[in-house]
Motif scaffolding. Structure first.
Motif, PDB file in Angstrom:
ATOM      1  N   UNK A   1     -14.757 117.250   0.139  1.00 50.01           N
ATOM      2  CA  UNK A   1     -15.615 118.629  -0.231  1.00 50.01           C
ATOM      3  C   UNK A   1     -15.547 119.486   0.948  1.00 50.01           C
ATOM      4  N   UNK A   2     -15.406 120.801   0.869  1.00 49.21           N
ATOM      5  CA  UNK A   2     -15.355 121.809   2.071  1.00 49.21           C
ATOM      6  C   UNK A   2     -16.235 122.949   1.891  1.00 49.21           C
ATOM      7  N   UNK A   3     -16.176 123.823   2.868  1.00 52.83           N
ATOM      8  CA  UNK A   3     -16.778 125.009   2.703  1.00 52.83           C
ATOM      9  C   UNK A   3     -16.551 125.931   1.745  1.00 52.83           C
ATOM     10  N   UNK A   4     -17.108 126.957   1.199  1.00 50.81           N
ATOM     11  CA  UNK A   4     -16.827 127.946   0.222  1.00 50.81           C
ATOM     12  C   UNK A   4     -15.606 129.081   0.790  1.00 50.81           C
ATOM     13  N   UNK A   5     -16.086 129.378   2.088  1.00 48.05           N
ATOM     14  CA  UNK A   5     -15.066 130.319   2.693  1.00 48.05           C
ATOM     15  C   UNK A   5     -14.978 129.842   4.126  1.00 48.05           C
ATOM     16  N   UNK A   6     -13.764 130.612   4.593  1.00 51.19           N
ATOM     17  CA  UNK A   6     -13.039 130.447   5.900  1.00 51.19           C
ATOM     18  C   UNK A   6     -13.737 131.198   7.071  1.00 51.19           C
ATOM     19  N   UNK A   7     -14.144 130.835   8.181  1.00 52.72           N
ATOM     20  CA  UNK A   7     -14.481 131.700   9.186  1.00 52.72           C
ATOM     21  C   UNK A   7     -13.657 131.752  10.224  1.00 52.72           C
ATOM     22  N   UNK A   8     -12.234 131.218   9.962  1.00 54.27           N
ATOM     23  CA  UNK A   8     -11.204 131.516  11.001  1.00 54.27           C
ATOM     24  C   UNK A   8     -10.765 130.211  11.826  1.00 54.27           C
TER      25      UNK A   8
END
Length: 415
Positions: free
Chosen positions: A268-275
């Motif tokens: 499971x991963x985050x919902x959005x990328x921050x870079x």
């Protein structure tokens, strides 16, 4: 603009310190250095009792060498943690919302990856055929060496050339990471330990990934209990799946450094990328980012040990293989990348991400001309030991000068 975690600079510093220490040690006392690097820690053969009970094909499970040494432990074991770390960044950039390379904008850079690998291999083969004089040389030997790149050093230099959060930096990271993975995969398929029939072991990482995703990794039902939600946040199932995946990849005869990559999509991963390498990810609590947080401090030591055990440069080993290496990195890879991007743009009718023009594309191509980490991993497998490998290692060290050239040209052409 996003803040990049300082650990990336720490990684680069640790790697360079390891290389420097190994080079000084090797040139001052070569015998003790090789005694340390190749010193046997333990044997990797299956115990005799197990060997007698199981079929022969099942007991040939050892890694790339029958004995565990500091060099093999670092290259085949610990570097799998580093490849997992950078693989996680590439996965998030490609599939998450606001990922730096999500959607069709990754097609042209991926075309450049194919062009860069083909160009590097072709120039290596042609140059080696023209100038190679080593007695152990043969046609096209070692062409897998220049396929990989260097993510950490390329990223640190790329930030200096382009500035933080520039779209060109994202493309540079995509290309270097993809070149590393492709280079290791091609190396493993070219020299599979034990023969191609052992690739059936790849069913093990596939089953481990699917199993951990089905039992723990799937997004829980909105009406699920708190206990069910917490199950998906536990780390031990993914660590266990990673260990099983590592064993399967190693037993398949592929580079064990790739062993943890198959489980990344199942975590499971985050919902959005921050870079890429964003500092904001330090505050995320999804399992994939928590695993990455746990690796940050150990990876600085891993990269130092890699530089110490695999980065020693024998300054007296200069030979035609050095020129072959530099030609592949400074001519084949950059020109292959540019040609691959052009062909991919023509075929897909896509363009590079906004903000990347001819200047940025040329600077990315120049930064691809440096390579150390993954190419060093390929040396012992793709080249016969001794003079050719050491001469190629000098070439890899000299290839880092491409970063200095990119810095100078980047400043001179800055708008």
């Amino acid at each position: 603009m996003y803040r990049v975690s300082p650990f990336v600079r720490h990684f680069a510093l640790a790697l360079c310190l390891g290389i420097l220490a190994a080079t000084l040690w090797l040139n001052l006392d070569a015998a003790s250095y090789y005694d340390f690097v190749e010193g046997r820690i333990t044997d990797l053969h299956a115990p005799s009792g197990v060997t007698e009970m199981l079929p022969a094909w099942l007991t040939q499970w050892s890694l790339q060498s029958p004995a565990l040494t500091p060099a093999s432990l670092t290259s085949h074991g610990l570097m799998a943690l580093f490849m997992f770390f950078v693989g996680k960044e590439l996965w998030e950039a490609l599939i998450l919302e606001r990922g730096a390379l999500s959607g069709p904008q990754s097609l042209v850079p991926l075309g450049g990856v194919i062009g860069a690998t083909l160009g590097a291999a072709l120039v290596w083969i042609l140059t080696g055929a023209l100038i190679e004089t080593a007695a152990e040389s043969s046609l096209a030997i070692g062409w897998q060496v220049p396929l990989g790149s260097d993510v950490v050093l390329g990223y640190v230099l790329g930030r200096r050339v382009f500035g933080p959060n520039h779209p060109a930096l994202h493309v540079l990271l995509l290309v270097t990471i993809a070149c590393d993975f492709l280079g290791l995969l091609v190396l493993g398929l070219s020299y599979p330990s034990g023969g191609l029939f052992r690739l059936g072991w790849l069913a093990l990482p596939l089953l481990a990934s699917l199993g951990v995703w089905a039992l723990y990794g799937r997004r829980p039902n909105p009406n699920a209990s708190e206990t069910a939600r917490r199950r998906g946040l536990m780390l031990w199932p993914y660590i266990l799946a990673g260990a099983i995946s590592f064993i399967g990849v190693a037993c398949a005869g592929l580079p064990p450094a790739l062993g943890l990559l198959p489980v990344i999509p199942a975590i499971p991963h985050a919902d959005r990328s921050f870079g890429f390498f964003a500092e904001a990810e330090n505050f995320l609590q999804d399992p994939l980012n928590r695993l990455a947080h746990l690796l940050v401090r150990p990876l600085a030591l891993v990269l130092f040990l890699f530089g110490l055990t695999r980065g020693g440069i024998d300054l007296s080993a200069l030979a035609p293989t050095t020129i072959t290496t530099l030609a592949a990195f400074w001519i084949g890879k950059p020109f292959g990348f540019l040609l691959g991007c052009w062909l991919a743009a023509k075929i897909t009718r896509r363009t590079l991400p906004q903000g990347i023009g001819l200047r940025e594309l040329l600077l990315i191509a120049m930064l691809l001309g440096l390579g150390f980490t993954v190419p060093v991993l390929a040396l012992d497998t793709a080249l016969p030991g001794g003079g050719m490998a050491e001469a190629a290692r000098i070439g890899l060290a000299l290839s880092l000068l491409a970063g200095a050239c990119a810095l100078i040209i980047g400043k001179l052409t800055r708008r």
